[in-house]
Design a protein around this motif. Structure first.
Motif, PDB file in Angstrom:
ATOM      1  N   UNK A  35       0.823  -1.212   0.000  1.00 21.89           N
ATOM      2  CA  UNK A  35       0.000   0.000   0.000  1.00 21.89           C
ATOM      3  C   UNK A  35       0.856   1.261   0.000  1.00 21.89           C
ATOM      4  N   UNK A  36       1.955   1.261   0.773  1.00 27.95           N
ATOM      5  CA  UNK A  36       2.793   2.451   0.808  1.00 27.95           C
ATOM      6  C   UNK A  36       3.518   2.651  -0.516  1.00 27.95           C
ATOM      7  N   UNK A  37       3.962   1.571  -1.129  1.00 32.83           N
ATOM      8  CA  UNK A  37       4.637   1.706  -2.426  1.00 32.83           C
ATOM      9  C   UNK A  37       3.647   2.086  -3.530  1.00 32.83           C
ATOM     10  N   UNK A  38       2.399   1.653  -3.399  1.00 33.84           N
ATOM     11  CA  UNK A  38       1.367   2.105  -4.330  1.00 33.84           C
ATOM     12  C   UNK A  38       1.172   3.612  -4.203  1.00 33.84           C
ATOM     13  N   UNK A  39       1.189   4.106  -2.966  1.00 37.30           N
ATOM     14  CA  UNK A  39       1.067   5.543  -2.740  1.00 37.30           C
ATOM     15  C   UNK A  39       2.241   6.280  -3.373  1.00 37.30           C
ATOM     16  N   UNK A  40       3.432   5.720  -3.262  1.00 34.73           N
ATOM     17  CA  UNK A  40       4.602   6.358  -3.877  1.00 34.73           C
ATOM     18  C   UNK A  40       4.405   6.490  -5.394  1.00 34.73           C
ATOM     19  N   UNK A  41       3.862   5.455  -5.998  1.00 36.28           N
ATOM     20  CA  UNK A  41       3.647   5.498  -7.448  1.00 36.28           C
ATOM     21  C   UNK A  41       2.560   6.509  -7.819  1.00 36.28           C
ATOM     22  N   UNK A  42       1.538   6.648  -6.972  1.00 35.43           N
ATOM     23  CA  UNK A  42       0.515   7.670  -7.212  1.00 35.43           C
ATOM     24  C   UNK A  42       1.144   9.066  -7.209  1.00 35.43           C
ATOM     25  N   UNK A  43       2.048   9.285  -6.254  1.00 37.02           N
ATOM     26  CA  UNK A  43       2.691  10.597  -6.140  1.00 37.02           C
ATOM     27  C   UNK A  43       3.654  10.813  -7.293  1.00 37.02           C
ATOM     28  N   UNK A  44       4.337   9.751  -7.713  1.00 40.38           N
ATOM     29  CA  UNK A  44       5.193   9.840  -8.903  1.00 40.38           C
ATOM     30  C   UNK A  44       4.399  10.373 -10.085  1.00 40.38           C
ATOM     31  N   UNK A  45       3.220   9.803 -10.289  1.00 36.70           N
ATOM     32  CA  UNK A  45       2.377  10.249 -11.403  1.00 36.70           C
ATOM     33  C   UNK A  45       1.856  11.657 -11.161  1.00 36.70           C
ATOM     34  N   UNK A  46       1.531  11.985  -9.921  1.00 36.04           N
ATOM     35  CA  UNK A  46       0.986  13.291  -9.547  1.00 36.04           C
ATOM     36  C   UNK A  46       1.941  14.419  -9.922  1.00 36.04           C
ATOM     37  N   UNK A  47       3.254  14.178  -9.758  1.00 35.92           N
ATOM     38  CA  UNK A  47       4.239  15.221 -10.072  1.00 35.92           C
ATOM     39  C   UNK A  47       4.995  14.912 -11.365  1.00 35.92           C
ATOM     40  N   UNK A  48       4.652  13.800 -12.011  1.00 40.00           N
ATOM     41  CA  UNK A  48       5.292  13.359 -13.251  1.00 40.00           C
ATOM     42  C   UNK A  48       6.801  13.167 -13.087  1.00 40.00           C
ATOM     43  N   UNK A  49       7.206  12.489 -12.020  1.00 38.23           N
ATOM     44  CA  UNK A  49       8.605  12.095 -11.880  1.00 38.23           C
ATOM     45  C   UNK A  49       8.892  10.944 -12.836  1.00 38.23           C
ATOM     46  N   UNK A  50      10.113  10.844 -13.292  1.00 34.69           N
ATOM     47  CA  UNK A  50      10.462   9.783 -14.234  1.00 34.69           C
ATOM     48  C   UNK A  50      10.446   8.413 -13.569  1.00 34.69           C
ATOM     49  N   UNK A  51      10.912   8.360 -12.299  1.00 36.08           N
ATOM     50  CA  UNK A  51      11.011   7.091 -11.579  1.00 36.08           C
ATOM     51  C   UNK A  51      10.316   7.198 -10.226  1.00 36.08           C
ATOM     52  N   UNK A  52       9.724   6.108  -9.765  1.00 37.94           N
ATOM     53  CA  UNK A  52       9.086   6.148  -8.444  1.00 37.94           C
ATOM     54  C   UNK A  52      10.109   6.295  -7.331  1.00 37.94           C
ATOM     55  N   UNK A  53      11.335   5.811  -7.534  1.00 33.63           N
ATOM     56  CA  UNK A  53      12.349   5.908  -6.481  1.00 33.63           C
ATOM     57  C   UNK A  53      12.955   7.310  -6.366  1.00 33.63           C
ATOM     58  N   UNK A  54      12.533   8.233  -7.237  1.00 26.83           N
ATOM     59  CA  UNK A  54      12.902   9.639  -7.069  1.00 26.83           C
ATOM     60  C   UNK A  54      11.964  10.346  -6.093  1.00 26.83           C
ATOM     61  N   UNK A  55      10.951   9.655  -5.616  1.00 25.62           N
ATOM     62  CA  UNK A  55       9.968  10.184  -4.672  1.00 25.62           C
ATOM     63  C   UNK A  55      10.336   9.707  -3.277  1.00 25.62           C
TER      64      UNK A  55
END
Length: 406
Positions: free
Chosen positions: A67-87
């Motif tokens: 669930x927490x990693x899913x949230x990270x991916x949501x935020x990645x998309x929210x700010x349009x980061x290239x990678x989820x691990x940049x969040x």
């Protein structure tokens, strides 16, 4: 369709009364209220999933991690980061800015220069002052004019081979002024190889953020200003920069191997997420992103801009009322004082008796207040659930305060 009453129905706190009056909450630049969908996610985590993440093979730990990693991916998309691990999950904007200023310590030396602006929150001033103390670097400040607008001609003269960091906010918390960060980034990229840091605490709740399009090196924001719980936030950093810089905190989670002779560090994002995180809050931050996506960024921005325009127009009809930054491009905030009323908190207390919540004082921006030669302002700030009727109540409340205090 944008249905303000349906949106308001999702915020149970808006049904309460304060001092016998219906709550009119206009302190959203300090913290927003939370929709029921976010509160339900918090409750569900602690009643159904409570476990530490990334460390356990048992079912609850695995589910909480997912669930927490899913949230990270949501935020990645929210700010349009290239990678989820940049969040990177943080406690908020302040921690993010302190983290950046600390890990850049080795990159600066005596007489290097850091550029900020006059419109910064203390959180985007003090960490850089501390970095200057550690390294001998010097702080340079982009001034403002009488309308609170940044004088970017000074940035042109400041930028040189000694410039190592440029850190500015996208929106001023005290005045709501929208800064031309695209132009600031372009000028910086053209003239230096400095790190570019954007404080997005006041922009993430209102704007569609695209960190790749902006081409900033770091972008930080808080969850609690965008409908998520307190104690949550995000630091975005470009992969190659974060990989090259040292950790901030040491402890669990951020290690690859640890012995008494040597410790090696985990890869991103865990290198910067030492210790047990705010798992429930971080998952709920993803739920807040879901809420904003359901409403739609365009609807949020259009509604809040209409509120601001209406509020300023109505307030300026009050004789002796001054709006700071009146002629600047702004969002979400109207900051004002009444002529002849020396203390903004007096106005705030009268409004509070009417159930109206605003913020008064210097808003953690004492340099701005010193520039205008004032102690503070009354600040009304808006969110998607606010209404034109609430602004009418604010205006009537300000008129009453003026009668009582003049």
């Amino acid at each position: 369709m944008f249905d303000i009453q349906e949106i308001r129905s999702q915020f149970s706190i808006l049904d309460r009364e304060v001092n016998g009056k219906p709550l009119v909450y206009l302190d959203n630049a300090a913290t927003s209220q939370k929709p029921n969908s976010v509160l339900e996610v918090c409750h569900a985590y602690y009643t159904e999933l409570n476990a530490n993440v990334h460390r356990g093979i048992h079912t609850l730990s695995q589910l909480a991690t997912e669930e927490m990693e899913l949230s990270r991916r949501k935020i990645q998309k929210f700010i349009n980061a290239e990678h989820d691990f940049e969040v990177i999950f943080t406690k908020g904007t302040t921690e993010g800015l302190n983290l950046i200023s600390y890990i850049l310590t080795q990159k600066l030396k005596k007489d290097d220069e850091i550029i900020i602006s006059y419109l910064e929150h203390h959180s985007n001033i003090v960490p850089w002052q501390l970095l200057c103390e550690r390294t001998g670097a010097k702080l340079r400040v982009i001034p403002i004019d009488e309308n609170g607008i940044l004088q970017l001609d000074y940035l042109d003269t400041f930028l040189n081979e000694k410039t190592k960091v440029v850190s500015v906010n996208q929106v001023s918390n005290a005045l709501g002024i929208v800064n031309p960060i695209e132009e600031i980034i372009a000028k910086t990229r053209k003239n230096t190889d400095a790190y570019i840091v954007i404080d997005g605490a006041q922009s993430a709740p209102h704007f569609n953020i695209d960190v790749q399009k902006l081409d900033c090196d770091f972008f930080v924001f808080s969850g609690h200003k965008m409908y998520a719980p307190m104690g949550t936030g995000i630091l975005y950093g470009k992969r190659e920069i974060l990989e090259a810089l040292p950790p901030f905190h040491g402890g669990g989670e951020m290690i690859a191997t640890c012995s008494f002779d040597e410790t090696t560090y985990a890869g991103l994002p865990f290198k910067y997420e030492a210790g047990t995180p705010n798992v429930g809050g971080n998952i709920a931050l993803g739920a807040a992103v879901d809420f904003m996506n359901r409403v739609g960024h365009e609807h949020i921005q259009n509604h809040e801009n209409a509120l601001l325009e209406y509020a300023q127009r109505q307030l300026l009809e009050i004789e002796g009322l001054k709006v700071y930054g009146e002629k600047a491009h702004r969002t979400g905030v109207v900051s004002f004082n009444l002529e002849g009323v020396g203390i903004s908190s007096d106005v705030g207390m009268i409004l509070d008796k009417m159930g109206i919540a605003v913020r008064t004082g210097h808003h953690c921006t004492q340099p701005i207040m010193n520039f205008f030669n004032i102690a503070g302002t009354v600040r009304a700030s808006f969110a998607v659930y606010n209404t034109f009727e609430e602004i009418d109540l604010l205006v009537e409340g300000v008129k009453k305060a003026q009668r009582m205090l003049s």
